[in-house]
Design an enzyme around this catalytic site. Structure first.
Site, PDB file in Angstrom:
ATOM      1  N   CYS A 166      -2.557  -2.795   7.574  1.00  0.00           N
ATOM      2  CA  CYS A 166      -2.120  -2.660   8.967  1.00  0.00           C
ATOM      3  C   CYS A 166      -2.372  -1.216   9.409  1.00  0.00           C
ATOM      4  CB  CYS A 166      -0.629  -3.007   9.085  1.00  0.00           C
ATOM      5  SG  CYS A 166       0.465  -1.813   8.291  1.00  0.00           S
ATOM      6  N   CYS A 170      -0.399   1.391   7.314  1.00  0.00           N
ATOM      7  CA  CYS A 170      -0.948   1.606   5.977  1.00  0.00           C
ATOM      8  C   CYS A 170      -2.308   2.301   6.022  1.00  0.00           C
ATOM      9  CB  CYS A 170      -1.033   0.283   5.231  1.00  0.00           C
ATOM     10  SG  CYS A 170       0.602  -0.390   4.834  1.00  0.00           S
ATOM     11  N   GLU A 222       0.820  -1.215   0.000  1.00  0.00           N
ATOM     12  CA  GLU A 222       0.000   0.000   0.000  1.00  0.00           C
ATOM     13  C   GLU A 222       0.856   1.267   0.000  1.00  0.00           C
ATOM     14  OE1 GLU A 222      -2.131  -2.766   3.050  1.00  0.00           O
ATOM     15  OE2 GLU A 222      -0.120  -2.550   2.194  1.00  0.00           O
TER      16      GLU A 222
END
Length: 143
Positions: A77, A80, A49
């Site tokens: 996560c 990101c 990402e």
């Protein structure tokens, strides 16, 4: 999501956790694509990402991507998810849920915090079977 899955497969072939991401502009045109490269680049922030956001921002010449969509094979996560918010991504589409390290529907739930300045629309479960299979196969080989 098929391009993101291809990026995830390429990441696995490089020995990276198989996660792929793509960014699409408001007209539906692919602007950036990336797979995980944390090991290759010796960079813990080189998630798919983040790399896709960097490439898209460079391509459009702006630090924000309002109206753009991000497709990723695994729930982002917390790092990101925060980057998605900072980039003002309009819509997030992700495949597999990540009970261990997810930051959207699991764990930190970044978009629910009052400090989160921008919350994208979130759509989960997109091609989740294929994304989960890639991850299970990858980690199964390591064990």
């Amino acid at each position: 999501m098929q391009v993101a899955l291809a990026e995830a497969r390429a990441a696995a072939e490089r020995g990276e956790v198989p996660v792929g991401a793509v960014i699409v502009d408001p007209r539906g045109q692919l602007v950036a694509q990336a797979g995980n490269r944390t090991r290759e680049l010796n960079d813990p922030t080189a998630h798919a990402e983040i790399l896709a956001i960097r490439a898209a921002c460079a391509a459009v010449g702006n630090d924000r991507l309002p109206g753009y969509d991000l497709y990723v094979t695994l729930e982002p996560c917390a790092m990101c998810a925060t980057a998605l918010s900072a980039a003002r991504i309009a819509r997030l589409y992700y495949g597999a849920a990540d009970p261990k390290s997810g930051g959207v529907a699991q764990g930190a739930r970044v978009f629910t915090h009052p400090q989160c300045h921008h919350v994208p629309e979130v759509y989960d479960g997109i091609a989740s079977d294929a994304a989960e299979a890639l991850l299970k196969e990858f980690f199964g080989r390591l064990r």
